[in-house]
Design a protein around this motif. Structure first.
Motif, mmCIF file in Angstrom:
data_model
loop_
_atom_site.group_PDB
_atom_site.id
_atom_site.type_symbol
_atom_site.label_atom_id
_atom_site.label_comp_id
_atom_site.label_asym_id
_atom_site.label_seq_id
_atom_site.Cartn_x
_atom_site.Cartn_y
_atom_site.Cartn_z
ATOM 1 N N TYR A 122 0.829 -1.208 0.000
ATOM 2 C CA TYR A 122 0.000 0.000 0.000
ATOM 3 C C TYR A 122 0.862 1.256 0.000
ATOM 4 N N GLU A 123 1.927 1.249 0.752
ATOM 5 C CA GLU A 123 2.822 2.407 0.767
ATOM 6 C C GLU A 123 3.462 2.623 -0.598
ATOM 7 N N ARG A 124 3.919 1.555 -1.218
ATOM 8 C CA ARG A 124 4.539 1.684 -2.549
ATOM 9 C C ARG A 124 3.548 2.222 -3.574
ATOM 10 N N LYS A 125 2.283 1.891 -3.408
ATOM 11 C CA LYS A 125 1.235 2.347 -4.328
ATOM 12 C C LYS A 125 0.669 3.715 -3.921
ATOM 13 N N ASN A 126 1.295 4.346 -2.948
ATOM 14 C CA ASN A 126 0.850 5.659 -2.445
ATOM 15 C C ASN A 126 -0.587 5.613 -1.926
ATOM 16 N N LEU A 127 -0.944 4.503 -1.349
ATOM 17 C CA LEU A 127 -2.282 4.340 -0.813
ATOM 18 C C LEU A 127 -2.382 4.810 0.635
ATOM 19 N N ILE A 128 -1.254 4.845 1.320
ATOM 20 C CA ILE A 128 -1.225 5.356 2.697
ATOM 21 C C ILE A 128 -0.566 6.733 2.660
ATOM 22 N N PRO A 129 -1.344 7.782 2.898
ATOM 23 C CA PRO A 129 -0.777 9.132 2.845
ATOM 24 C C PRO A 129 0.354 9.323 3.858
ATOM 25 N N ASP A 130 1.296 10.166 3.496
ATOM 26 C CA ASP A 130 2.460 10.435 4.342
ATOM 27 C C ASP A 130 2.075 10.957 5.721
ATOM 28 N N LEU A 131 0.922 11.571 5.842
ATOM 29 C CA LEU A 131 0.534 12.114 7.150
ATOM 30 C C LEU A 131 0.338 11.026 8.192
ATOM 31 N N PHE B 35 -13.407 -1.258 -5.420
ATOM 32 C CA PHE B 35 -12.463 -0.221 -5.821
ATOM 33 C C PHE B 35 -11.137 -0.922 -6.050
ATOM 34 N N SER B 36 -10.442 -0.544 -7.091
ATOM 35 C CA SER B 36 -9.119 -1.120 -7.325
ATOM 36 C C SER B 36 -8.082 -0.338 -6.521
ATOM 37 N N ILE B 37 -6.916 -0.921 -6.380
ATOM 38 C CA ILE B 37 -5.817 -0.231 -5.705
ATOM 39 C C ILE B 37 -5.513 1.075 -6.434
ATOM 40 N N GLU B 38 -5.524 1.027 -7.749
ATOM 41 C CA GLU B 38 -5.226 2.211 -8.544
ATOM 42 C C GLU B 38 -6.272 3.307 -8.318
ATOM 43 N N GLU B 39 -7.544 2.919 -8.275
ATOM 44 C CA GLU B 39 -8.606 3.897 -8.029
ATOM 45 C C GLU B 39 -8.453 4.528 -6.646
ATOM 46 N N LEU B 40 -8.183 3.691 -5.648
ATOM 47 C CA LEU B 40 -8.008 4.216 -4.296
ATOM 48 C C LEU B 40 -6.801 5.140 -4.212
ATOM 49 N N SER B 41 -5.757 4.774 -4.895
ATOM 50 C CA SER B 41 -4.560 5.615 -4.910
ATOM 51 C C SER B 41 -4.884 6.986 -5.490
ATOM 52 N N LEU B 42 -5.687 7.017 -6.536
ATOM 53 C CA LEU B 42 -6.102 8.296 -7.118
ATOM 54 C C LEU B 42 -6.925 9.121 -6.132
ATOM 55 N N LEU B 43 -7.752 8.438 -5.359
ATOM 56 C CA LEU B 43 -8.603 9.150 -4.401
ATOM 57 C C LEU B 43 -7.802 9.757 -3.245
ATOM 58 N N GLN C 120 -2.679 13.014 -2.576
ATOM 59 C CA GLN C 120 -2.810 14.471 -2.636
ATOM 60 C C GLN C 120 -1.887 15.089 -3.688
ATOM 61 N N GLU C 121 -0.784 14.428 -4.004
ATOM 62 C CA GLU C 121 0.177 14.971 -4.953
ATOM 63 C C GLU C 121 -0.375 15.027 -6.371
ATOM 64 N N LEU C 122 -1.387 14.226 -6.675
ATOM 65 C CA LEU C 122 -1.967 14.222 -8.013
ATOM 66 C C LEU C 122 -2.880 15.418 -8.252
ATOM 67 N N ASN C 123 -3.294 16.050 -7.186
ATOM 68 C CA ASN C 123 -4.142 17.240 -7.271
ATOM 69 C C ASN C 123 -5.412 17.015 -8.085
ATOM 70 N N LEU C 124 -6.024 15.842 -7.934
ATOM 71 C CA LEU C 124 -7.299 15.615 -8.595
ATOM 72 C C LEU C 124 -8.359 16.467 -7.914
ATOM 73 N N SER C 125 -9.208 17.055 -8.699
ATOM 74 C CA SER C 125 -10.237 17.928 -8.140
ATOM 75 C C SER C 125 -11.277 17.111 -7.379
ATOM 76 N N TYR C 126 -11.990 17.803 -6.530
ATOM 77 C CA TYR C 126 -13.081 17.178 -5.791
ATOM 78 C C TYR C 126 -14.098 16.599 -6.766
ATOM 79 N N GLU C 127 -14.378 17.311 -7.838
ATOM 80 C CA GLU C 127 -15.367 16.860 -8.820
ATOM 81 C C GLU C 127 -14.956 15.544 -9.470
ATOM 82 N N VAL C 128 -13.684 15.395 -9.803
ATOM 83 C CA VAL C 128 -13.205 14.160 -10.407
ATOM 84 C C VAL C 128 -13.355 13.006 -9.412
#
Length: 119
Positions: A20-29, A60-68, A71-79
């Motif tokens: 999960y960490e490698r996939k950026n699924l666990i935020p650094d905070l 939800f896939s790992i990739e989808e969760l990673s997108l959600l 924070q570094e990807l800066n996806l908008s709330y709408e997306v």
């Protein structure tokens, strides 16, 4: 907390937590490093990982969760909102199919279905 503690409290294997960490699924905070470079997790990570498990359970896939969560990807709330809304639609479709299947199975049990079997 150390990774072993998080593993015990969430029921997730250590290898999964590292994945999960490698996939950026666990935020650094939620993860810091101590003087010896060991991971130190905040207590809030437990609730977060339980939420991750719940989202994975509804496909939800790992990739989808990673997108959600990334924070570094800066996806908008709408997306992000559209992603969640799409998943809700998918779940509702599955629920409809399951309801029909359940009704059919009851009909089989009652001998009212075209598909007849001795149950």
């Amino acid at each position: 907390m150390r990774i072993n503690d998080v593993s015990k409290l969430t029921g997730l294997p250590i290898s999964t937590l590292r994945f999960y960490e490698r996939k950026n699924l666990i935020p650094d905070l939620f993860v810091q490093r101590d003087a010896n470079n060991y991971r130190v997790y905040s207590e809030e990570v437990i609730e977060f990982l339980n939420d991750v498990k719940a989202l994975l359970s509804v496909d939800f896939s790992i990739e989808e969760l990673s997108l959600l969560v990334n924070q570094e990807l800066n996806l908008s709330y709408e997306v992000k909102k559209k992603m969640v809304e799409q998943k809700i639609k998918e779940i509702e479709e599955v629920q409809k199919r399951l309801k029909k299947s359940k009704q059919f199975l009851y009909a089989v049990l009652e001998g009212k279905a075209n598909f007849q079997t001795k149950c």
